[in-house]
Design a protein around this motif. Structure first.
Motif, PDB file in Angstrom:
ATOM      1  N   VAL A 195      16.274 -27.742 -10.267  1.00  0.00           N
ATOM      2  CA  VAL A 195      15.222 -27.035 -10.983  1.00  0.00           C
ATOM      3  C   VAL A 195      15.388 -26.880 -12.428  1.00  0.00           C
ATOM      4  CG1 VAL A 195      14.155 -24.844 -10.957  1.00  0.00           C
ATOM      5  CG2 VAL A 195      15.020 -25.836  -8.815  1.00  0.00           C
ATOM      6  N   TYR A 196      16.644 -26.607 -12.776  1.00  0.00           N
ATOM      7  CA  TYR A 196      16.800 -26.198 -14.202  1.00  0.00           C
ATOM      8  C   TYR A 196      16.887 -27.512 -14.877  1.00  0.00           C
ATOM      9  CZ  TYR A 196      16.650 -21.181 -14.200  1.00  0.00           C
ATOM     10  OH  TYR A 196      15.933 -20.227 -14.160  1.00  0.00           O
ATOM     11  N   VAL A 246      12.773 -27.653 -15.099  1.00  0.00           N
ATOM     12  CA  VAL A 246      12.521 -26.632 -16.481  1.00  0.00           C
ATOM     13  C   VAL A 246      12.757 -27.247 -17.733  1.00  0.00           C
ATOM     14  CG1 VAL A 246      13.166 -24.530 -17.307  1.00  0.00           C
ATOM     15  CG2 VAL A 246      12.727 -24.908 -14.889  1.00  0.00           C
ATOM     16  N   LEU A 306       6.685 -15.577  -2.600  1.00  0.00           N
ATOM     17  CA  LEU A 306       7.039 -16.438  -3.596  1.00  0.00           C
ATOM     18  C   LEU A 306       6.182 -17.604  -3.600  1.00  0.00           C
ATOM     19  CD1 LEU A 306      10.804 -16.320  -3.874  1.00  0.00           C
ATOM     20  CD2 LEU A 306       9.231 -15.501  -5.705  1.00  0.00           C
ATOM     21  N   LEU A 309       2.924 -16.724  -5.344  1.00  0.00           N
ATOM     22  CA  LEU A 309       3.381 -16.810  -6.867  1.00  0.00           C
ATOM     23  C   LEU A 309       3.535 -18.151  -7.381  1.00  0.00           C
ATOM     24  CD1 LEU A 309       4.520 -15.205  -9.377  1.00  0.00           C
ATOM     25  CD2 LEU A 309       6.735 -15.956  -8.543  1.00  0.00           C
ATOM     26  N   LEU A 310       4.109 -19.129  -6.650  1.00  0.00           N
ATOM     27  CA  LEU A 310       4.082 -20.421  -7.154  1.00  0.00           C
ATOM     28  C   LEU A 310       2.891 -20.965  -7.288  1.00  0.00           C
ATOM     29  CD1 LEU A 310       7.261 -22.058  -5.635  1.00  0.00           C
ATOM     30  CD2 LEU A 310       6.756 -21.600  -8.190  1.00  0.00           C
ATOM     31  N   MET A 367      15.573 -18.150  -9.505  1.00  0.00           N
ATOM     32  CA  MET A 367      15.296 -19.487 -10.073  1.00  0.00           C
ATOM     33  C   MET A 367      13.747 -19.757  -9.770  1.00  0.00           C
ATOM     34  SD  MET A 367      18.267 -21.989  -8.720  1.00  0.00           S
ATOM     35  CE  MET A 367      19.861 -21.506  -9.541  1.00  0.00           C
ATOM     36  N   VAL A 368      13.312 -19.252  -8.302  1.00  0.00           N
ATOM     37  CA  VAL A 368      11.955 -19.739  -8.226  1.00  0.00           C
ATOM     38  C   VAL A 368      10.972 -18.989  -9.274  1.00  0.00           C
ATOM     39  CG1 VAL A 368      10.102 -19.353  -6.640  1.00  0.00           C
ATOM     40  CG2 VAL A 368      12.175 -20.106  -5.969  1.00  0.00           C
ATOM     41  N   VAL A 369      11.059 -17.803  -9.388  1.00  0.00           N
ATOM     42  CA  VAL A 369      10.611 -16.804 -10.289  1.00  0.00           C
ATOM     43  C   VAL A 369      10.402 -17.384 -11.897  1.00  0.00           C
ATOM     44  CG1 VAL A 369       9.770 -14.411 -11.436  1.00  0.00           C
ATOM     45  CG2 VAL A 369      10.482 -14.904  -8.899  1.00  0.00           C
ATOM     46  N   ALA A 370      11.685 -17.902 -12.192  1.00  0.00           N
ATOM     47  CA  ALA A 370      11.834 -18.485 -13.624  1.00  0.00           C
ATOM     48  C   ALA A 370      10.986 -19.661 -13.638  1.00  0.00           C
ATOM     49  CB  ALA A 370      13.365 -18.602 -13.632  1.00  0.00           C
ATOM     50  N   ALA A 371      11.086 -20.281 -12.652  1.00  0.00           N
ATOM     51  CA  ALA A 371      10.281 -21.929 -12.596  1.00  0.00           C
ATOM     52  C   ALA A 371       8.860 -21.420 -12.803  1.00  0.00           C
ATOM     53  CB  ALA A 371      10.268 -22.601 -11.197  1.00  0.00           C
TER      54      ALA A 371
END
Lengths: 268, 99
Positions: free
Chosen positions: A60-61, A65, A144, A147-148, B65-69
């Motif tokens: 992910v990061y 990101v 979540l 949210l996404l 992590m999900v919220v940060a994405a």
């Protein structure tokens, strides 16, 4: 317990990498050093018994990101200069004191805490994380997901630019070009219809007049062109020694079989 | 070695991120500071999960992590929208409002 060597390696990698946030000048350098910080943190997660989170951290990061950050950095231009002039007086020192104060406060509070580490070793492998996620935290997972989706739609809306004028078709574009006086067809290539097959000589039209716009404007601006009229004189004047000049392997001028087309000769 | 050391490391990283947010004028770099702060919080959560011997801390870190994405997606879209409107991503632009 926790591996001591791993901790110090992670600490050095992450702290030096993140210091580039304060001292590095170029955005791309900062992004790459933050990528190393994320990788170091992933190693720390694995060392703390959270292998699933370590992998997710990298995927992910560092994978999504930070690459998105780099992408936007390239989009807005990497050479965006950061002005070093302070608009608020003394802001730099206030910021440093504030950040140092946070660090002192947190570390002094953490230093006082005596937590006995549990002997129970947690193994955060995907299976156990999934059981926990989809039993106790299933509602959070649903929220979540919403949210996404909202974030994705929001990004689309924010970067969308509405079309203010109707889309022009190719037919309309071509009609506008003709109205503006442009040639309906390609421009003639320079020199290819003349005796002199080079870029610096204008092409000749069927009547033998030079076509000026067949030569590149760049060559004209540099005065590197040649006059087509000179070659036209050679053609028109039978006394000129260059009148019969032609490439060495060219067929004779009067030859009937010049440029014979397949089958054309027999039919006549 | 006590896992509390990781919490101290998280505190240091958090302060560096906060300093970057306060110091830098480039919006993207300040945003990276926010990301570093989120990661420091994650590190603390995972360390607490290790200390308590339960998985909940790791799950909280996963949610962060999900919220940060999601936050990165929206934040970078805002930065691009601002860049389109004023051809700069400097955070000092609001200084124009000063008389």
């Amino acid at each position: 317990m926790v591996n001591e060597v791993l901790f110090w390696v992670v600490a050095i990698i992450t702290v030096t990498g993140s210091l580039s946030l304060l001292f590095a000048r170029k955005g791309a350098h900062i992004a790459m050093s933050i990528v190393t910080v994320m990788c170091g943190l992933a190693a720390a997660y694995v060392g703390l018994g959270a292998p699933f989170l370590g992998v997710v951290q990298i995927v992910v990061y560092t994978g999504a990101v930070m690459m998105l950050f780099l992408f936007v950095l390239m989009l807005v231009g990497v050479d965006q200069r950061e002005s070093l002039k302070e608009t608020i007086k003394g802001q730099r020192w206030i910021a440093l004191v504030g950040a140092g104060g946070i660090a002192l406060l947190l570390i002094s509070v953490i230093g006082r805490v005596e937590l006995t580490s549990s002997d129970q070793f947690t193994d955060g492998n995907p299976e156990e994380i999934a059981i926990e996620l989809f039993s106790q935290y299933v509602l959070v997972m649903e929220v979540l997901g919403a949210l996404l989706i909202t974030a994705a739609v929001g990004a689309l809306v924010l970067t969308h630019t509405p079309r203010l004028t109707p889309r022009r078709t190719q037919v309309e574009l071509q009609a506008a070009r003709i109205l503006a006086g442009a040639d309906p067809v390609n421009k003639p290539m320079p020199g290819v219809y003349a005796r002199h097959n080079a870029l610096d000589v204008p092409a000749l039209d069927p009547e033998g007049n030079p076509i000026d716009h067949s030569v590149s404007r760049v060559l004209e601006a540099r005065h590197q062109t040649q006059e087509g009229a000179e070659f036209r004189h050679q053609l028109a004047d039978p006394d000129n020694p260059d009148h019969d000049a032609k490439p060495a392997d060219a067929p004779p001028r009067d030859a009937h079989d010049r440029n014979p087309r397949q089958g054309e000769g027999e039919s006549r | 070695m006590n896992p509390m050391n990781y919490v101290i490391l998280a505190a240091i990283l958090f302060s560096i991120g906060a300093a970057a947010v306060l110091l830098r004028r480039n919006a993207i770099v300040a945003f990276m500071g926010v990301e570093l702060m989120l990661n420091a919080a994650n590190l603390a959560l995972v360390a607490f999960s290790r200390i308590h011997g339960e998985l909940d801390g790791q799950i909280m870190a996963f949610f962060v992590m999900v919220v940060a994405a999601a936050e990165v997606v929206v934040g970078l879209a805002i930065i691009i929208a601002v860049f389109r409107a004023r051809q700069t991503i400097s955070l000092d632009e609001p200084a124009e409002l000063k008389g």
